[in-house]
Design an enzyme around this catalytic site. Structure first.
Site, PDB file in Angstrom:
ATOM      1  N   ASP A  71     -35.249  13.179   2.866  1.00  0.00           N
ATOM      2  CA  ASP A  71     -34.038  13.981   2.705  1.00  0.00           C
ATOM      3  C   ASP A  71     -34.215  15.119   1.712  1.00  0.00           C
ATOM      4  O   ASP A  71     -33.271  15.872   1.439  1.00  0.00           O
ATOM      5  CB  ASP A  71     -32.846  13.101   2.315  1.00  0.00           C
ATOM      6  CG  ASP A  71     -33.061  12.336   1.025  1.00  0.00           C
ATOM      7  OD1 ASP A  71     -34.221  12.075   0.674  1.00  0.00           O
ATOM      8  OD2 ASP A  71     -32.057  11.985   0.359  1.00  0.00           O
ATOM      9  N   HIS A  75     -37.226   7.098 -10.105  1.00  0.00           N
ATOM     10  CA  HIS A  75     -36.528   7.067  -8.818  1.00  0.00           C
ATOM     11  C   HIS A  75     -37.258   6.031  -7.968  1.00  0.00           C
ATOM     12  O   HIS A  75     -38.153   5.341  -8.466  1.00  0.00           O
ATOM     13  CB  HIS A  75     -36.545   8.478  -8.196  1.00  0.00           C
ATOM     14  CG  HIS A  75     -35.756   8.605  -6.939  1.00  0.00           C
ATOM     15  ND1 HIS A  75     -34.527   8.013  -6.761  1.00  0.00           N
ATOM     16  CD2 HIS A  75     -36.027   9.264  -5.768  1.00  0.00           C
ATOM     17  CE1 HIS A  75     -34.071   8.315  -5.551  1.00  0.00           C
ATOM     18  NE2 HIS A  75     -34.962   9.058  -4.933  1.00  0.00           N
ATOM     19  N   ASP A 121     -27.222  14.400  -9.346  1.00  0.00           N
ATOM     20  CA  ASP A 121     -27.192  13.437  -8.237  1.00  0.00           C
ATOM     21  C   ASP A 121     -25.907  12.602  -8.290  1.00  0.00           C
ATOM     22  O   ASP A 121     -25.564  12.031  -9.317  1.00  0.00           O
ATOM     23  CB  ASP A 121     -28.436  12.539  -8.374  1.00  0.00           C
ATOM     24  CG  ASP A 121     -28.501  11.420  -7.350  1.00  0.00           C
ATOM     25  OD1 ASP A 121     -27.777  11.469  -6.341  1.00  0.00           O
ATOM     26  OD2 ASP A 121     -29.314  10.491  -7.571  1.00  0.00           O
ATOM     27  N   HIS A 136     -30.884   5.425  -7.298  1.00  0.00           N
ATOM     28  CA  HIS A 136     -29.921   6.439  -7.745  1.00  0.00           C
ATOM     29  C   HIS A 136     -29.050   5.885  -8.860  1.00  0.00           C
ATOM     30  O   HIS A 136     -28.612   4.739  -8.826  1.00  0.00           O
ATOM     31  CB  HIS A 136     -29.030   6.879  -6.577  1.00  0.00           C
ATOM     32  CG  HIS A 136     -29.779   7.492  -5.440  1.00  0.00           C
ATOM     33  ND1 HIS A 136     -30.044   8.844  -5.377  1.00  0.00           N
ATOM     34  CD2 HIS A 136     -30.338   6.940  -4.347  1.00  0.00           C
ATOM     35  CE1 HIS A 136     -30.722   9.101  -4.264  1.00  0.00           C
ATOM     36  NE2 HIS A 136     -30.920   7.960  -3.627  1.00  0.00           N
ATOM     37  N   HIS A 169     -25.732  16.045  -3.982  1.00  0.00           N
ATOM     38  CA  HIS A 169     -26.289  14.895  -3.261  1.00  0.00           C
ATOM     39  C   HIS A 169     -25.271  13.774  -3.076  1.00  0.00           C
ATOM     40  O   HIS A 169     -25.319  12.745  -3.737  1.00  0.00           O
ATOM     41  CB  HIS A 169     -27.525  14.333  -3.983  1.00  0.00           C
ATOM     42  CG  HIS A 169     -28.569  15.355  -4.295  1.00  0.00           C
ATOM     43  ND1 HIS A 169     -29.641  15.084  -5.105  1.00  0.00           N
ATOM     44  CD2 HIS A 169     -28.707  16.651  -3.915  1.00  0.00           C
ATOM     45  CE1 HIS A 169     -30.390  16.165  -5.215  1.00  0.00           C
ATOM     46  NE2 HIS A 169     -29.830  17.125  -4.499  1.00  0.00           N
TER      47      HIS A 169
END
Length: 554
Positions: A77, A140, A194, A367, A389
């Site tokens: 993505d 991440h 994010d 996340h 996001h």
């Protein structure tokens, strides 16, 4: 007082209002850079579509003013649409080592070579036109992820990329809190952050906690173990190899993307395991169940994935057997629930036991949860804030959180794809929107499937199709042969004789009602037959199949 600097502009072209499709443009003066270039996977309404990519119209409009593409990490993505952009625009592209390694594999698949790819390491700074960029390490669910501090003459932007604050990551490298704090102390004009988990309170579970949970599961299993996870999750893969080597289990890797990711990870030094740990599918028959584990793709129940084929008994060499334990070590992406449940049912029918995140600690998000988002805001202390996001509700939750953390309401901007925001030290304001949208990829076709085609596909999937074939004499218009009726999507066979005869009668009556001169006009005949048959099936079945009259002139 010194002269005021010209403001910068940010233009999101994807990733605001949806999960995936991440693409953001930052402009100052006549120069621009793009951050990430990702895909979105199609939903159930996008029948036959392989991928969704951003509309690059605005990037084309920028032309030579677009000076670089910077990639924050290697998830689809965030990099998946890059090959489609590279077919049109070739600009210097910056990314970390693992990100570029994954990108190069994709470019080879698309037969694109010789692109200007520039490797950066967390801690590096470099100049692109008027932009001074710094890569800052963040944790991440993929290695080599970075946030970006972007200095412009108008002020500094911090783009978090996808991140979490894992205090005990597998590789021992937590997010660089010190550097984020220093950037914040120096002054951040705009934070772009994010928002994926902005609705979830608390902190994310550490990856090492997942490793401990997997270890407990492994120690309690005497049979074979299957673990399905995302191919890019190098840390999770490392944990599986460590557990298997500790128990004396051999690992059979099943799935092309996993094999590629493991090869890249090992070659670049992100994965460490003994080559003797690996066993090919043809060698599994020689091993007792307690000495074997499978690492597979297919945690989302994808129809052609390794685990789905194994669960359905369609794999050439591997089957689920009684006593096997299957671990789905990933979250279920929204929209995939039905496919995953079918796969779990098929595994259960074969005698296997399935563990997933709803019943066991076998996965954690990559996340940040709300406490981590608060921490990012506290470290950076931005003057302006824009959430990135996420779906709209997640963006809205993140804006509310930023306000609670002291960012003034008038300095928080809830943007959507195509919005254009002008930012300076003195003020920020919305400007005229730019072209944005989604482009559908269907096989080799890019953008040739639009709303009308999707509507027709949905129509066909819901109501089926009827083909009516009639041969007419070219001179007299008399019926030479037919009508023959062929249906797809619902029964119109011998067991529906009355319905079949009724449809034929409608065709004959419609042709008989046409003037002799009209029968020579093929378009008029087709339209009259289409309308008459549509009315018939709507009246008799309550359905609206697609009617395709075929007129043959003999």
């Amino acid at each position: 007082m010194g002269a005021r600097s010209a403001p910068f502009h940010i233009v999101p072209l994807g990733g605001l209002g949806e999960i995936g499709l991440n693409l953001l443009v930052i402009e100052w003066g006549d120069a621009a850079i793009a951050i990430d270039c990702g895909v979105m996977f199609p939903d159930a309404q996008m029948l036959g579509i392989d991928l969704v990519i951003p509309d690059f119209a605005y990037l084309r409009e920028l032309g030579e003013r677009l000076e670089a593409v910077i990639l924050t990490h290697g998830h689809e993505d965030h990099i998946g649409a890059y090959p489609y952009l590279a077919r049109e625009l070739r600009v210097p592209t910056y990314g970390t080592r693992f990100t570029l390694a994954l990108l190069e594999e994709k470019l080879r698949e698309h037969e694109l070579a010789g692109l200007p790819l520039e490797e950066v390491v967390a801690g590096d700074t470099w100049q692109v036109g008027p932009f001074r960029l710094e890569a800052i390490h963040v944790t991440h669910s993929i290695v080599d992820s970075v946030a970006l501090a972007i200095s412009t003459p108008a002020g500094t932007i911090l783009h978090t990329g996808d991140f979490k604050f894992d205090q005990s990551p597998v590789d021992g490298r937590p997010s660089d809190f010190g550097r984020l704090a220093k950037v914040g102390n120096a002054g951040v004009l705009l934070l772009l952050s994010d928002s994926t988990n902005s609705e979830v309170e608390g902190f994310t579970l550490s990856e090492t906690a997942v490793g401990r949970s997997l270890g407990e599961i492994f120690r309690g299993v005497t049979g074979r173990i299957f673990v399905a996870t995302f191919a890019s999750h190098i840390h999770r893969i490392q944990e599986i190899f460590d557990l298997c080597e500790g128990q004396g289990r051999k690992v059979c890797v099943v799935g092309t993307s996993l094999l590629t990711s493991i090869e890249l990870g090992a070659r670049l030094g992100y994965l460490r395991f003994s080559p003797t740990t690996l066993v090919p599918p043809e060698g599994i028959g020689e091993l007792p169940p307690s000495c074997l584990a499978f690492l597979t793709t297919g945690s989302q129940g994808e129809p052609l994935s390794a685990l789905t084929r194994i669960a359905m008994g369609e794999h050439k060499q591997i089957r689920v057997e009684p006593g096997d334990t299957v671990i789905l070590s990933s979250r279920v992406i929204p929209g995939n629930e039905s496919a995953v449940n079918r796969m779990i049912n098929n595994i259960a029918r074969s005698g296997g036991e399935v563990l997933h995140e709803r019943i066991a600690r076998v996965h954690t998000s990559g996340h940040a949860y709300r406490e981590e988002l608060r921490l990012m805001l506290a470290l950076v202390r931005p003057k302006y804030f824009v959430p990135l996001h996420g779906e709209y509700r997640q963006l809205a939750k993140h804006v509310k959180l930023a306000r609670e953390m002291g960012v003034a309401s008038e300095r928080c901007f809830l943007l959507e794809d195509g919005d254009r925001l002008e930012v300076s030290e003195e003020a920020a304001r919305r400007c005229e929107r730019v072209a944005s949208g989604r482009v559908l990829v269907d096989g080799k076709g890019i953008g040739d499937v639009g709303d009308l085609v999707l509507r027709d596909r949905r129509h066909l999937s819901a109501d089926g199709m009827v083909l009516a074939v009639v041969a007419l004499n070219r001179d007299t218009g008399e019926i030479v042969n037919g009508p023959d009726l062929i249906s797809r999507g619902f029964a119109l066979e011998a067991d529906s004789r009355a319905l079949l005869e009724g449809a034929r009668a409608v065709v004959l009556e419609t042709l008989a009602a046409l003037a002799p001169g009209s029968r020579s006009d093929g378009l008029e005949v087709k339209e009259e037959l289409r309308k008459a048959m549509s009315r018939y099936f709507r009246r008799t079945l309550g359905r609206r199949p697609v009617i395709l009259p075929v007129i043959m002139e003999l």
